[in-house]
Design a protein around this motif. Structure first.
Motif, PDB file in Angstrom:
ATOM      1  N   GLY A   1       0.893  -1.312   0.052  1.00 59.69           N
ATOM      2  CA  GLY A   1       0.044   0.107   0.049  1.00 59.69           C
ATOM      3  C   GLY A   1       0.839   1.267   0.157  1.00 59.69           C
ATOM      4  O   GLY A   1       0.593   2.094  -0.689  1.00 59.69           O
ATOM      5  N   LEU A   2       1.884   1.161   0.717  1.00 60.56           N
ATOM      6  CA  LEU A   2       2.878   2.232   0.764  1.00 60.56           C
ATOM      7  C   LEU A   2       3.466   2.680  -0.423  1.00 60.56           C
ATOM      8  O   LEU A   2       3.534   3.933  -0.963  1.00 60.56           O
ATOM      9  CB  LEU A   2       3.933   2.205   1.791  1.00 60.56           C
ATOM     10  CG  LEU A   2       4.944   3.127   1.963  1.00 60.56           C
ATOM     11  CD1 LEU A   2       4.617   4.544   2.221  1.00 60.56           C
ATOM     12  CD2 LEU A   2       6.286   2.834   2.819  1.00 60.56           C
ATOM     13  N   GLY A   3       4.005   1.682  -1.246  1.00 59.89           N
ATOM     14  CA  GLY A   3       4.567   1.723  -2.494  1.00 59.89           C
ATOM     15  C   GLY A   3       3.492   2.031  -3.589  1.00 59.89           C
ATOM     16  O   GLY A   3       3.874   3.001  -4.448  1.00 59.89           O
ATOM     17  N   VAL A   4       2.219   1.662  -3.397  1.00 60.04           N
ATOM     18  CA  VAL A   4       1.192   2.129  -4.569  1.00 60.04           C
ATOM     19  C   VAL A   4       1.039   3.868  -4.247  1.00 60.04           C
ATOM     20  O   VAL A   4       0.738   4.399  -5.126  1.00 60.04           O
ATOM     21  CB  VAL A   4       0.044   1.346  -4.206  1.00 60.04           C
ATOM     22  CG1 VAL A   4      -1.417   1.996  -5.422  1.00 60.04           C
ATOM     23  CG2 VAL A   4       0.204  -0.203  -4.667  1.00 60.04           C
ATOM     24  N   LYS A   5       0.890   3.940  -3.073  1.00 61.28           N
ATOM     25  CA  LYS A   5       0.582   5.378  -2.709  1.00 61.28           C
ATOM     26  C   LYS A   5       2.043   6.355  -3.134  1.00 61.28           C
ATOM     27  O   LYS A   5       1.670   7.407  -3.752  1.00 61.28           O
ATOM     28  CB  LYS A   5       0.554   5.515  -1.360  1.00 61.28           C
ATOM     29  CG  LYS A   5       0.044   6.994  -0.619  1.00 61.28           C
ATOM     30  CD  LYS A   5      -1.566   7.253  -1.298  1.00 61.28           C
ATOM     31  CE  LYS A   5      -1.990   8.645  -1.126  1.00 61.28           C
ATOM     32  NZ  LYS A   5      -3.286   9.066  -1.544  1.00 61.28           N
ATOM     33  N   LEU A   6       3.097   5.976  -2.930  1.00 61.68           N
ATOM     34  CA  LEU A   6       4.351   6.619  -3.613  1.00 61.68           C
ATOM     35  C   LEU A   6       3.968   6.793  -4.803  1.00 61.68           C
ATOM     36  O   LEU A   6       4.429   7.827  -5.563  1.00 61.68           O
ATOM     37  CB  LEU A   6       5.553   6.025  -3.202  1.00 61.68           C
ATOM     38  CG  LEU A   6       5.913   5.821  -1.838  1.00 61.68           C
ATOM     39  CD1 LEU A   6       7.186   4.947  -1.391  1.00 61.68           C
ATOM     40  CD2 LEU A   6       6.489   7.452  -1.618  1.00 61.68           C
ATOM     41  N   ALA A   7       3.473   5.809  -5.690  1.00 65.33           N
ATOM     42  CA  ALA A   7       3.330   5.865  -7.249  1.00 65.33           C
ATOM     43  C   ALA A   7       2.338   6.661  -7.559  1.00 65.33           C
ATOM     44  O   ALA A   7       2.221   7.271  -8.800  1.00 65.33           O
ATOM     45  CB  ALA A   7       3.207   4.373  -7.870  1.00 65.33           C
ATOM     46  N   ARG A   8       1.096   6.543  -6.695  1.00 66.80           N
ATOM     47  CA  ARG A   8      -0.221   7.047  -7.180  1.00 66.80           C
ATOM     48  C   ARG A   8      -0.755   8.132  -6.223  1.00 66.80           C
ATOM     49  O   ARG A   8      -1.920   7.635  -5.432  1.00 66.80           O
ATOM     50  CB  ARG A   8      -1.218   6.122  -7.452  1.00 66.80           C
ATOM     51  CG  ARG A   8      -0.869   5.291  -8.793  1.00 66.80           C
ATOM     52  CD  ARG A   8      -1.293   5.515 -10.103  1.00 66.80           C
ATOM     53  NE  ARG A   8      -0.874   4.897 -11.067  1.00 66.80           N
ATOM     54  CZ  ARG A   8       0.135   5.479 -11.978  1.00 66.80           C
ATOM     55  NH1 ARG A   8       0.170   6.921 -12.055  1.00 66.80           N
ATOM     56  NH2 ARG A   8       0.424   4.778 -13.288  1.00 66.80           N
TER      57      ARG A   8
END
Ligand SMILES: Cc1ncc(C[n+]2csc(CCOP(=O)(O)OP(=O)(O)O)c2C)c(N)n1
Ligand SMILES: [Mg+2]
Length: 627
Positions: A463-470
């Motif tokens: 979730g953290l990685g997705v938020k960094l991307a989007r």
């Protein structure tokens, strides 16, 4: 003489990564030129703090360094970042030697299975060997050149250990080739011995001006294209299986146009879900073990399975028993995938290949009765999904479908048209099957599931990685109590880094899906649900997930029911920092509609009569399996 710059190995590595630029196609079709490597997740130790740490600090404005809490969490976040960018951008991850490095093995395997780019930079022991054995060094009695990092060899697509500075000139471009090649794509490990990191060298200037990275889109071979067209033209009842490759190739428009032009219904794998809008009349929904009745019914009746960008793993194919009657055509950029199960291969980039097919198939359409009946099934399933997800559990404990409904509806409660701006993140447990069937994906990438490695503990870090991307999307991690307990440290990182995620924890007090699998294969209830696992002298587990979330710096609340979940989600959506919402659920109910056989081996002999019965059923089911 080439112009050169004197830098350490670490400084050169960081400068090279910071210089990489990629042409990035955004979900709305816009093209941006962006840094290819968006940053480096780092946990320092003696192996990397002085060498790579010094170099990262000096370049922190061009290549940000992000601190997190576990190496596995950082690497999972990096994998999620790359996936959310459809493999067009990456983050690198560096660790110290020994435990820091081996903590990343699980993520390497995850990226390997899921065909996702991941750049791992673990430190390694001294090339000089003079201080051996150093702290955390694995000592082989027989081999002087073995370190803990050799464990990465089987779970990376490219492994190298940088023993001398010049080697970087060869290793970095090779690493980049593997990370950016759509067929080879996977994890790369460059092990960096502590002393080599600090060695200076005169680097050719042009090394730091690498070419712009563009996704390669190879077309199909003329003969394979002709064979594929012949196969499609001879089919009356074709069915598309859209896999992750459709998303990675950003071929969603090409897929929709192919399906519409030729009247071919579409089903989606876990990785391919969100390739086609859920309400498209030809979208039959999820296929396979966690599939919809619409898609699985079509799989059992189709005469040609057109597999696009899928690895055809067991969950997709019902362990190869779901479509045993059909012929198989595989459009894939990876030759091994394209040739699976002796199907007709069509080796090409998905977007390019679909365009070539449409041009070559002009005028061909699937049997109109087949297309119409699939449309009918798709509409019936869409109605049924609404029923399942809006059902009110009353005083009973809700099950996952009802929680999924509450999450989706809470978007409209706050004035959004729909939950289309949400990206749901999940990986293991009961939820992947429920979400695969019931989550409604309108936009490509708004369904983010690791069901390739199905790695418990991916969820919060992912979730953290997705938020960094989007950052513009609402990232909602829906996770079971078991997976949350496996790895949740990056919740604190999301607070630290100011990247808000919403985590919805479904607490059914144990490993619900494995408990059901155990009983389904004739076993006795054993070692899965927490209340069954209290030995004499032990204490009943009473984990306060809300208190745990708060202790990590998130806002957290334990809600009574789905109604309160909806209202708390309204608040959570408006908040700016990470949120945890906990709800008690039952493990005894799941969505009965759809589904398919899954091969899980059952003991041939057992003292339990239930195991004997399950074994007979198992052998019976195996007779339908494509061989
Ligand atoms: C790292 C890891 N270990 C073990 C498994 C096997 N496994 C799959 S799901 C599961 C239980 C998940 O429990 P929970 O997250 O609470 O979900 P539930 O099934 O209860 O809904 C286990 C042990 C796994 N997928 N990943
Ligand atoms: Mg559970």
């Amino acid at each position: 003489m080439q112009a050169s710059t004197r830098l350490t190995v670490s400084q050169a590595l960081v400068r090279y990564l910071a210089a990489l630029k990629a042409e990035v196609i955004q979900p709305d079709g816009r093209t941006d030129i962006l840094p290819y490597c968006a940053g480096v997740f780092a946990i320092f130790g003696h192996g990397n703090v002085a060498g790579l740490g010094e170099a990262l600090q000096a370049e922190k404005d061009r290549l940000p360094t992000l601190r997190a809490h576990t190496e596995q969490g950082m690497a999972n976040a990096a994998v999620a970042f790359a996936k959310a960018h459809f493999r067009q951008r990456i983050m690198a991850v560096t660790s110290s030697i020994g435990p820091g490095a081996t903590n990343m093995l699980t993520s390497a395997a995850l990226a390997h299975v899921a065909r996702l780019p991941l750049l791992l930079l673990p430190a390694d022991v001294f090339v000089s060997r003079l201080p051996d054995p150093v702290l955390q060094q694995v000592e082989s009695f027989g081999q002087g050149d073995v370190s803990a990092n050799d464990c990465f060899r089987p779970v990376t697509r490219y492994f190298d250990r940088i023993m001398a500075p010049e080697q970087l000139l060869v290793a970095l471009p090779r690493a980049l080739q593997v990370l950016t090649d759509p067929a080879q794509c996977g994890p790369v490990c460059l092990a960096l011995p502590q002393d080599v990191q600090t060695f200076a060298h005169d680097w050719p200037e042009d090394f730091f001006h690498p070419a712009l990275i563009r996704m390669r889109r190879p077309p199909a071979d003329a003969q394979e294209l002709a064979a594929a067209c012949a196969l499609l033209k001879s089919a009356k009842r074709p069915l598309i299986v859209a896999g992750g490759g459709v998303l990675y190739s950003q071929a969603w428009d090409a897929l929709r146009s192919f399906a519409q032009t030729h009247g071919v219904p579409v089903s989606e794998t876990q990785a391919g879900k969100s390739s086609l809008a859920w309400d498209h009349p030809l979208n039959l929904g999820a296929i396979g073990v966690s599939g919809s009745p619409a898609a699985n019914g079509a799989a059992e009746q189709c005469d040609l399975l057109f597999a696009i960008g899928t690895r055809l793993q067991d969950f997709t194919t019902g362990s190869h028993a779901l479509y045993a009657q059909a012929r198989l055509l595989s459009l894939n950029i990876q030759p091994l995938d394209a040739a699976k199960k002796r199907g007709q291969p069509l080796l090409a980039d998905v977007r390019t290949g679909l365009g070539q097919l449409t041009a070559a198939l002009a005028g061909w359409r699937a049997d109109p009765d087949w297309s119409a009946s699939c449309r009918h099934q798709a509409a019936a399933w869409a109605t049924r999904v609404t029923e399942l997800t809006t059902h009110d559990p009353g005083d009973a404990l809700p099950y996952d479908a009802e929680v999924i409904g509450a999450v989706r509806e809470s978007a409209t409660d706050v004035g959004l048209d729909s939950a289309d701006n949400d990206i749901v993140v999940c990986a293991a447990g009961t939820l992947p099957a429920e979400l695969h069937k019931l989550w409604r994906s309108a936009l490509p990438g708004n369904y983010h599931m690791d069901y390739a490695y199905s790695c418990m503990g991916y969820e919060v870090a992912g979730g953290l990685g997705v938020k960094l991307a989007r950052p513009e999307r609402e990232v909602i991690v829906i996770v079971g109590d078991g997976s949350y307990m496996m790895l949740n440290s990056e919740l604190a990182s999301s607070v630290l880094l100011g990247r808000k995620i919403i985590v919805v924890i479904l607490d059914n007090r144990g490993y619900g899906c494995i408990e059901r699998l155990q009983i389904g294969s004739g076993g006795a209830s054993f070692n899965n649900m927490l209340d069954d696992c209290v030995p004499e002298g032990g204490a009943r587990s009473a984990i306060d997930f809300a208190m745990h979330g708060r202790s990590m710096g998130a806002d957290a609340v334990h809600v009574r029911d789905t109604e309160e979940l909806r209202s708390e989600l309204r608040r959570a959506r408006a908040a700016s920092k990470s949120q945890v919402l906990v709800i008690n659920t039952t493990h005894q109910r799941t969505t009965g509609d759809g589904g398919a056989w899954w091969e899980v081996a059952v003991p041939e002999v057992s003292a339990r009569a239930e195991v004997g019965a399950a074994h007979r059923a198992y052998l019976q089911a195996k007779t339908r399996q494509r061989r």
